[in-house]
Enzyme design. Sequence first.
Site: not given
Ligand code: PXP
Length: 246
Positions: A8, A10-11, A19, A44, A46, A50-51, A71, A102, A152, A191-192, A213-214
């Site tokens: 992912n 996004d970040h 910036r 994602h 949103r 935001r990203h 997403e 999320t 998921e 997630h996480g 992602g993060h």
């Molecule tokens: N899966 C889904 C459905 C999510 O919404 C997210 C966060 O956007 C992720 C995975 C990735 O989560 P993380 O950034 O915590 O790895």
Amino acid sequence: MPVRLHINIDHVATVRNARGTRYPDPVFAAGLCEAAGADGITAHLREDRRHIRDDDVERLRVSIDSLFNLEMAVTEEMLGIAARVKPDVITLVPERREERTTEGGLDVEGQRAGIEAAVKMAKERGIKVSLFIAPDEASVEASAALGVAQVELHTGEYCHAAGARAEEELGRLRRAAARASALGLEVAAGHGLTRRNVGPVVAIPDIVEVNIGHSVIADAVFFGLERAVRDLRRAINRGARNRARS
Ligand code: PXP
């Protein structure tokens, strides 16, 4: 079959937007992730942008060679974008404006009408549908009843827990994954997740995909994106070797 790794990005856009610059570009990041062995790219869009932004989605669609997983919340606006852009997969997620990320899984019963509309739109266009749900039997069964291809499972509770609580959460993931698989659903998780905590998740035999992602973008700050993806892949392969024993 190796566990699919979707990154992912996004970040990367979060840093860019902080910036208002054109860099770092999430589309460039997607190419690096693919080169480092990612099986797919997740983004994602949103509602508050935001990203990831609309033009990122358009550019990702034409630049991704592997698989594009978009997403999105179950809204008319988002379904319209998906219908036009045609990602390979849409993952439907709950979304609240004030949340940091999320939180929780989809209320599959409560959002049934919207999800049904999404499934119809996606089927007509050959887009796969995945639902981001809490690892509980009711959500799994409600998802299967809607005719989606994949769920998921939300790993947030597992990632935030420690010791016996983490074991309990792994048990929930294991049971939900087995039930989903028995109902004919493909099972992803996300997630996480980090290279440190992903092992026990991919040791669950029914889990065939992770979306991360993060933590990987955070690792990339220190080690570079390609190494961060490769390290994650190694951690996943190590964890998946325990599948038979889990
Ligand atoms: N899966 C889904 C459905 C999510 O919404 C997210 C966060 O956007 C992720 C995975 C990735 O989560 P993380 O950034 O915590 O790895």
